[in-house]
Write an enzyme that holds these catalytic residues in place. Sequence first.
Site, PDB file in Angstrom:
ATOM      1  N   GLY A  45     -45.070   7.962 -60.440  1.00 59.13           N
ATOM      2  CA  GLY A  45     -46.308   8.701 -60.768  1.00 59.13           C
ATOM      3  C   GLY A  45     -46.670   9.085 -62.377  1.00 59.13           C
ATOM      4  N   GLN A  50     -50.481  13.687 -68.662  1.00 57.73           N
ATOM      5  CA  GLN A  50     -49.330  12.771 -69.035  1.00 57.73           C
ATOM      6  C   GLN A  50     -49.825  11.897 -70.331  1.00 57.73           C
ATOM      7  OE1 GLN A  50     -47.274  12.320 -65.275  1.00 57.73           O
ATOM      8  NE2 GLN A  50     -45.756  12.659 -66.737  1.00 57.73           N
ATOM      9  N   CYS A  99     -39.341  13.666 -64.614  1.00 66.00           N
ATOM     10  CA  CYS A  99     -40.524  13.420 -64.967  1.00 66.00           C
ATOM     11  C   CYS A  99     -40.520  12.836 -66.399  1.00 66.00           C
ATOM     12  CB  CYS A  99     -41.147  15.014 -65.247  1.00 66.00           C
ATOM     13  SG  CYS A  99     -42.939  14.810 -65.575  1.00 66.00           S
ATOM     14  N   LEU A 100     -41.424  11.919 -66.555  1.00 64.08           N
ATOM     15  CA  LEU A 100     -41.472  10.949 -67.646  1.00 64.08           C
ATOM     16  C   LEU A 100     -41.809  11.985 -69.001  1.00 64.08           C
ATOM     17  CD1 LEU A 100     -43.565   7.860 -66.078  1.00 64.08           C
ATOM     18  CD2 LEU A 100     -41.245   8.026 -66.856  1.00 64.08           C
ATOM     19  N   HIS A 141     -45.872  17.013 -56.986  1.00 66.10           N
ATOM     20  CA  HIS A 141     -45.111  16.918 -58.481  1.00 66.10           C
ATOM     21  C   HIS A 141     -46.408  16.684 -59.333  1.00 66.10           C
ATOM     22  CE1 HIS A 141     -42.288  15.705 -61.546  1.00 66.10           C
ATOM     23  NE2 HIS A 141     -43.157  15.188 -62.011  1.00 66.10           N
ATOM     24  N   GLU A 142     -47.090  15.286 -58.871  1.00 65.07           N
ATOM     25  CA  GLU A 142     -48.348  14.885 -59.789  1.00 65.07           C
ATOM     26  C   GLU A 142     -49.495  15.796 -59.742  1.00 65.07           C
ATOM     27  OE1 GLU A 142     -47.572  12.806 -61.793  1.00 65.07           O
ATOM     28  OE2 GLU A 142     -45.800  12.141 -60.832  1.00 65.07           O
ATOM     29  N   HIS A 145     -49.182  18.751 -62.403  1.00 66.04           N
ATOM     30  CA  HIS A 145     -49.712  18.577 -63.368  1.00 66.04           C
ATOM     31  C   HIS A 145     -50.760  18.804 -63.692  1.00 66.04           C
ATOM     32  CE1 HIS A 145     -45.857  16.397 -65.324  1.00 66.04           C
ATOM     33  NE2 HIS A 145     -45.818  15.765 -64.304  1.00 66.04           N
TER      34      HIS A 145
HETATM   35 NI    NI Z   1     -43.931  14.453 -63.871  1.00 71.73          NI
END
Ligand code: NI
Length: 185
Positions: A45, A50, A99-100, A141-142, A145
Site C-alpha cells: 500500500g 508518503q 511501512c515504506l 494502515h494506509e 497515513h
Molecule cells: Ni505505511
Amino acid sequence: MILPIYTLGQPVLRKVAEDIPTDYPNLKELIADMFETMYKSEGVGLAAPQIGKAIRVVVITLDCLAEDFPEYKDFNAAYINPHIVEVDDSETETMEEGCLSLPGIHEPVRRPKRIRVQWLDEELQPHDEWVEGYLARVMQHEFDHLEGKVFTDRISPLRRQLIKRKMQALLHGQFSCSYKVKMPR
Ligand code: NI
C-alpha cells in the site's frame, strides 16, 4: 514515474490529509505514479502523504498474497477520499506491520477486524462497504497515513521503548533501503 518515498521525520507524514475535488489536476497520472512507486518498492500500500502530498489518495495491491488468499488475485485498487465511517471493535487481531516510510521497522499492531469505509474508486464511483480480512488491515494502515499517523503510534509503550534507538536513527536519516527516498533533513 517512480517517486521518492518520504520517510518518517518529513512533516507531511504528520499532517491530516485533505479530500480532493474530483477534477483534481492530473489525478490519473498521480495514481499511475503511485502504483508504479508501490510496485517498485514492493509495498502492499502507498498513501499520498508518503510521496509528499497531504491529500486523501491511497493505492493498495494484494496480488502478491494470492497464493495464500486466492480472493486477492489481481487485486489492485485506488481509493480517493476514503474515510472509515464505522468500526466494529468487537473483534481485534494483532499482526506484524511494516511501512515504506519506516524502513527496517516491523512491529505487531492490534487493529479491529472489520471496518466500514466510504470512498471513490478510480472511475470516481462512490462506495460504502464493510471490509474485513487482510484488506481491512492494509486499509487501516494506509488510512492512518491520511490522519498523520504511522503504525508505531499504535504499538505498546514497552515496544516503543525497545525500538527507540531505531526510531531516532530513522528520524535522522541513518538507515538504508533499496528504494528511492526523501529523508528528513
Ligand atoms: Ni505505511
